[in-house]
Every structure is written in C-alpha cells, then in structure tokens.
Motif scaffolding. Structure first.
Motif, PDB file in Angstrom:
ATOM      1  N   TYR A   1       0.965  -1.715  -0.032  1.00 13.02           N
ATOM      2  CA  TYR A   1       0.419   0.072  -0.360  1.00 13.02           C
ATOM      3  C   TYR A   1       1.145   1.383   0.046  1.00 13.02           C
ATOM      4  O   TYR A   1       0.982   2.339  -0.454  1.00 13.02           O
ATOM      5  N   PHE A   2       1.744   1.026   1.268  1.00 15.38           N
ATOM      6  CA  PHE A   2       2.772   2.468   0.993  1.00 15.38           C
ATOM      7  C   PHE A   2       3.615   2.695  -1.045  1.00 15.38           C
ATOM      8  O   PHE A   2       3.255   3.525  -0.545  1.00 15.38           O
ATOM      9  N   PHE A   3       3.471   1.694  -1.047  1.00 15.62           N
ATOM     10  CA  PHE A   3       4.340   2.194  -2.554  1.00 15.62           C
ATOM     11  C   PHE A   3       3.619   2.175  -3.664  1.00 15.62           C
ATOM     12  O   PHE A   3       4.031   2.984  -4.552  1.00 15.62           O
ATOM     13  N   ARG A   4       2.268   1.465  -3.431  1.00 13.41           N
ATOM     14  CA  ARG A   4       1.304   1.899  -4.566  1.00 13.41           C
ATOM     15  C   ARG A   4       1.577   3.766  -4.413  1.00 13.41           C
ATOM     16  O   ARG A   4       1.032   4.775  -4.455  1.00 13.41           O
ATOM     17  N   LEU A   5       0.924   4.650  -2.973  1.00  8.23           N
ATOM     18  CA  LEU A   5       0.564   5.899  -3.014  1.00  8.23           C
ATOM     19  C   LEU A   5       2.149   6.287  -3.510  1.00  8.23           C
ATOM     20  O   LEU A   5       1.971   7.384  -3.464  1.00  8.23           O
ATOM     21  N   LYS A   6       3.242   6.055  -3.320  1.00  7.72           N
ATOM     22  CA  LYS A   6       4.018   6.303  -3.254  1.00  7.72           C
ATOM     23  C   LYS A   6       3.955   6.713  -5.172  1.00  7.72           C
ATOM     24  O   LYS A   6       4.901   7.847  -5.393  1.00  7.72           O
ATOM     25  N   ALA A   7       4.023   5.673  -5.928  1.00  9.19           N
ATOM     26  CA  ALA A   7       4.228   5.238  -6.565  1.00  9.19           C
ATOM     27  C   ALA A   7       3.153   6.366  -7.821  1.00  9.19           C
ATOM     28  O   ALA A   7       3.358   7.478  -8.720  1.00  9.19           O
ATOM     29  N   THR A   8       2.093   6.317  -7.044  1.00  6.57           N
ATOM     30  CA  THR A   8       0.966   7.935  -7.196  1.00  6.57           C
ATOM     31  C   THR A   8       0.618   8.603  -7.174  1.00  6.57           C
ATOM     32  O   THR A   8       1.037   9.387  -7.860  1.00  6.57           O
ATOM     33  N   SER A   9       1.897   9.440  -6.126  1.00  4.13           N
ATOM     34  CA  SER A   9       2.351  10.894  -5.870  1.00  4.13           C
ATOM     35  C   SER A   9       3.323  10.984  -6.640  1.00  4.13           C
ATOM     36  O   SER A   9       3.678  11.923  -7.335  1.00  4.13           O
ATOM     37  N   GLY A  10       4.444  10.181  -7.491  1.00  3.62           N
ATOM     38  CA  GLY A  10       5.537  11.070  -8.457  1.00  3.62           C
ATOM     39  C   GLY A  10       5.004  10.477  -9.500  1.00  3.62           C
ATOM     40  O   GLY A  10       5.358  11.642 -10.106  1.00  3.62           O
TER      41      GLY A  10
ATOM     42  N   PHE B   1      -2.689  -2.545  -8.993  1.00  8.77           N
ATOM     43  CA  PHE B   1      -2.440  -0.824  -8.651  1.00  8.77           C
ATOM     44  C   PHE B   1      -1.309  -0.466  -9.096  1.00  8.77           C
ATOM     45  O   PHE B   1      -0.285   0.207  -9.350  1.00  8.77           O
ATOM     46  N   ARG B   2       0.109  -1.210  -7.655  1.00 11.23           N
ATOM     47  CA  ARG B   2       1.126  -0.299  -7.777  1.00 11.23           C
ATOM     48  C   ARG B   2       1.349  -0.799  -9.011  1.00 11.23           C
ATOM     49  O   ARG B   2       2.784   0.308  -9.528  1.00 11.23           O
ATOM     50  N   LEU B   3       2.269  -1.023  -9.690  1.00  8.12           N
ATOM     51  CA  LEU B   3       2.698  -1.543 -10.896  1.00  8.12           C
ATOM     52  C   LEU B   3       1.825  -0.818 -11.821  1.00  8.12           C
ATOM     53  O   LEU B   3       3.087  -0.084 -12.388  1.00  8.12           O
TER      54      LEU B   3
ATOM     55  N   THR C   1       3.387   2.431 -10.944  1.00 10.22           N
ATOM     56  CA  THR C   1       4.975   2.452 -11.772  1.00 10.22           C
ATOM     57  C   THR C   1       4.862   2.806 -12.830  1.00 10.22           C
ATOM     58  O   THR C   1       5.390   3.343 -13.159  1.00 10.22           O
ATOM     59  N   SER C   2       4.007   2.001 -13.645  1.00 11.51           N
ATOM     60  CA  SER C   2       4.021   2.284 -15.297  1.00 11.51           C
ATOM     61  C   SER C   2       3.911   3.604 -15.680  1.00 11.51           C
ATOM     62  O   SER C   2       4.289   3.566 -16.930  1.00 11.51           O
ATOM     63  N   GLY C   3       2.594   4.156 -14.960  1.00  9.18           N
ATOM     64  CA  GLY C   3       2.610   5.484 -15.700  1.00  9.18           C
ATOM     65  C   GLY C   3       3.382   6.402 -15.316  1.00  9.18           C
ATOM     66  O   GLY C   3       3.949   7.554 -15.993  1.00  9.18           O
ATOM     67  N   PHE C   4       4.718   6.052 -14.272  1.00 11.10           N
ATOM     68  CA  PHE C   4       4.986   6.901 -13.224  1.00 11.10           C
ATOM     69  C   PHE C   4       6.318   6.698 -14.516  1.00 11.10           C
ATOM     70  O   PHE C   4       6.790   8.035 -14.797  1.00 11.10           O
ATOM     71  N   LEU C   5       7.105   5.227 -14.759  1.00  6.71           N
ATOM     72  CA  LEU C   5       7.547   5.251 -16.245  1.00  6.71           C
ATOM     73  C   LEU C   5       7.373   5.747 -17.540  1.00  6.71           C
ATOM     74  O   LEU C   5       8.075   6.525 -17.879  1.00  6.71           O
ATOM     75  N   ASN C   6       6.554   5.499 -17.851  1.00  7.93           N
ATOM     76  CA  ASN C   6       6.012   6.353 -18.821  1.00  7.93           C
ATOM     77  C   ASN C   6       6.131   8.296 -18.779  1.00  7.93           C
ATOM     78  O   ASN C   6       6.504   8.598 -20.106  1.00  7.93           O
ATOM     79  N   LEU C   7       5.673   8.570 -18.406  1.00  4.04           N
ATOM     80  CA  LEU C   7       5.925  10.144 -18.185  1.00  4.04           C
ATOM     81  C   LEU C   7       7.678  10.498 -17.604  1.00  4.04           C
ATOM     82  O   LEU C   7       7.551  11.440 -18.260  1.00  4.04           O
ATOM     83  N   GLN C   8       8.274  10.028 -17.425  1.00  6.19           N
ATOM     84  CA  GLN C   8       9.233  10.067 -16.674  1.00  6.19           C
ATOM     85  C   GLN C   8      10.398  10.074 -18.793  1.00  6.19           C
ATOM     86  O   GLN C   8      10.738  11.135 -19.287  1.00  6.19           O
ATOM     87  N   LYS C   9       9.429   9.107 -19.257  1.00  7.37           N
ATOM     88  CA  LYS C   9       9.964   9.448 -21.214  1.00  7.37           C
ATOM     89  C   LYS C   9       8.875  10.888 -21.710  1.00  7.37           C
ATOM     90  O   LYS C   9      10.382  10.957 -22.357  1.00  7.37           O
ATOM     91  N   ARG C  10       8.412  10.582 -20.772  1.00 13.10           N
ATOM     92  CA  ARG C  10       7.846  11.996 -21.379  1.00 13.10           C
ATOM     93  C   ARG C  10       8.259  13.382 -21.414  1.00 13.10           C
ATOM     94  O   ARG C  10       9.000  14.348 -22.113  1.00 13.10           O
ATOM     95  N   VAL C  11       9.165  13.742 -19.511  1.00 13.44           N
ATOM     96  CA  VAL C  11       9.953  14.507 -19.451  1.00 13.44           C
ATOM     97  C   VAL C  11      10.790  14.473 -20.035  1.00 13.44           C
ATOM     98  O   VAL C  11      11.431  16.027 -20.177  1.00 13.44           O
TER      99      VAL C  11
END
Lengths: 187, 187
Positions: A123-132, B125-127, B130-140
């Motif tokens: 859960y913690f890391f899901r929220l962290k990933a979401t906030s990133g 949902f954590r994954l 995370t994958s959304g995060f990585l896509n945005l990194q590429k975009r940035v």
DNA sequence: CGCGCGATTGAGTAATTTCAAATCTAGTGG
DNA sequence: CCACTAGATTTGAAATTACTCAATCGCGCG
C-alpha cells in the motif's frame, strides 16, 4: 538515521516497533561524498535509494554534452533509475551526489519481498508511485503550457531552498533552457 | 465487455473466476458518444475509467484558448484526473471522447476497498501506477531533450494507429508545438 | 455544388540558442 | 591578508527556431 525512514512510512501507514525493525532490516546504509556517482549510464541497477541527508540529481547527457535533469532528490525523497531497476536493463541515467549524502538503500528483490509479505508496504509503495506519477503530470503540463519564466517561478516557489544549494546551470538543465536564457529571465 | 478487464488484470496477477466476479462487481459500465465530456474542469472527480473501446483525451486549455494534451487514452488504458480523484479537489482537466467509447468505471472508494481487501489488487495497482510513472518520465525527458521533429517520430513509432484516429492538430497539442509547426516538419 | 474542417503555406515577429567574451565569487596557497 | 584561479554567472550579437496571423488548399459529406 532510520528515524527519517520510519517517519516516511508513517506518513501513510502505521507500523509497530517490531514491524519497523523487520522492515528496516531490508535496508542498508551508505554515505557518499559530493560528486560521487551512485548510478552510471550503462550500469545494471539493483537498488533504490531513500535520501536521509543531502542532495542528488538524476540526469542524461546528449551527444553534444548537454545535460538534462529528470529529477533532483533531497531529504526524504526516493531515487533510482526505476526503468532500469524494474526491467533489469542497463541504466540510461546518471545519478550524482550534489552534496555529501547519507542514503538508505533497498534492493529490488527485497522491495518485492517486503511488498508481498506486508500488505501495508504494498500500500505504501502504491501511494508513493502514485504521488510520483502526479508530480510528473504537473511537470509535463508545465513544460507544455508555461514558458521558461513561469516554470522558474513555480520551481522557486515550491523549493526555494534548492536555489541555495545548487548552481543555476543545473536549474536550467531541469527547466529545459540554457543557462544563458535562465540568466536573462527577469524572474 | 469484462473480458478486456480480466485480461488487463491477468497481465500482472492471477484471479480465480470467483475473485474476478467479485472484483468486477465493483465496476460499472457506460457508453459515451464522440464529443462527450466525461470530466469537465471544475468537476469533483469520483471515478477512474478503464477504456474498453474508443479513444479519449485529457487536456487543459489556457486563457488564450490554446489546448495542451496530457494524455490520449485508448483501449486498455486507465484514465481519470487522478489529482482531483485523490485530493477530492475540483478537476483542472477536461476529458473528452474523441470517438464513441465504452468505459468501465471504478469509484475511488471502491478502488480503496478492493485494494485493502485483496493484496493482489493492491499489487496490481502499484504496478500500474509505476508504469504510468515510467511513461511520464520518458515523456519529460523527450520534452527536454528532443525537438518537435523527433518527438513526433517517437510518438508515431510507438502508436502508429493514433495517427489514423485523430487530427494532426491534437498531435501537435500533445507534442507541445502549434499545428503549423507540426505541419512544417519534414517528418 | 458548396460548406466546413483540417492541413498547408507565407510573411513577419518573438523567443531562445549559440558562441564568445567579460564579470563576479568563493576557496586556496603564499 | 592578498593575489590567484576555477567555476559560475552575466552580457552581447548573430543565427536559428518556433510562433502568430492570415490566406489558401484539399477533401468528404450533405
């Protein structure tokens, strides 16, 4: 040194002393001097890092030697080349210490283990990933909508302390302008 | 209609029939016509959406009426104004259907419930985050490093079908250039 | 056939970059 | 304490790139 880590977790979840002791056994600690390179382009990345103290940058450099900064990481931030960490492919980023730093680091497999053993941590890391994810959305929209001037102001308002700690040329590399242009902004 | 959803989950996790039936009971389905606005700037956002069919865009428009596109969402993508969804603040984005669409939608509280009841789903949902995060990194990084030309090529290579489905002016709004400039790129 | 939307083209303007040089500043060794 | 140096910042001028605004082109659909 683990106090900051515990606070980090307890922003989102509750941990007993025993639980935290168990969790923290998955982390190791290391200090680096200013200018140290934590991750180099081409490296296989095994760890992610929690910044206890100091400041780092994640960047890429193009053929012409021009540098582009994806992220600064200060106290209580997590940093790694997550793409490389997850895919086990060689890193395309360089992570360098802009100050002396103290880091806690967690291997990819230990993170997986923690997350699968403790729903809490997942859960913690899901929220962290979401906030990133949300932070990067803001960054993308700022890059699309705003000119250099207002991107500078925005960054300055959000992290005023950053400007005491790093040269302006790095700010420019983060904002996506040359240092000459940044210097010409009336601010 | 729920087949796609199940496939989506099973890319990362395994679900029994009973489990999937339970999970899918948290979703509702809805169809929208082309040009429908799913989320309007100022709305309180309660749901996130899984795209079964069709194509949408998430965008902001500035004072001068110029549009900036954060994201296109096609089949098997998740879309919402996540900032607004999580903070319960009014949306700053507009989400519009560029084609007739079929959506499955999940409320924020149902997602929380699902994630807390099933470690599985929390993991999924954590994954995803995370994958959304990585896509945005590429975009940035693309926005910082590449000129309009190579951003265009990159997008075209990654989603060639997109260019059959939307006008070039929207591609321009995604890439961060005017449609005139895009039209002048030799490609 | 003509309307309307999207795409293209042209011309002038504004913003940013590049390259070069000058200036400023903090830290070092004498 | 001062001179020196390396790094950082600023400034100048020319070149490039993208933008704005306006006009034109092309095509599908009623």
């Amino acid at each position: 040194m683990y106090t900051e880590l515990r606070q980090q977790f307890e922003e989102f979840i509750r941990l007993t002393d025993a639980e935290f002791e168990y969790v923290s056994s998955f982390f190791q600690t290391k200090k680096f001097k200013k200018h140290s390179i934590i991750i180099q382009s081409g490296d296989i990345v095994e760890y992610e890092y929690f910044v206890v103290n100091g400041l780092l940058k994640t960047s890429q450099t193009d053929e012409k030697g021009k540098e582009y900064i994806l992220q600064f990481a200060m106290e209580n931030w997590w940093v790694s080349d997550y793409q490389a960490l997850i895919t086990h492919e060689p890193s395309t980023f360089e992570i360098e210490c802009l100050e002396n730093v103290e880091l806690l680091y967690l291997s990819f497999s230990n993170k997986s283990k923690l997350c699968s053993e403790m729903h809490n941590m997942e859960y913690f890391f899901r929220l962290k990933a979401t906030s990133g994810f949300l932070n990067l959305q803001k960054r993308v929209m700022a890059l699309l909508k705003n000119d250099a001037q207002s991107r500078y102001r925005e960054l300055f308002e959000q992290y005023p302390s950053l400007f005491q700690r790093i040269p302006k040329s790095l700010v420019a590399a983060y904002l996506g302008v040359t240092r000459e242009t940044l210097s010409r902004l009336s601010v």
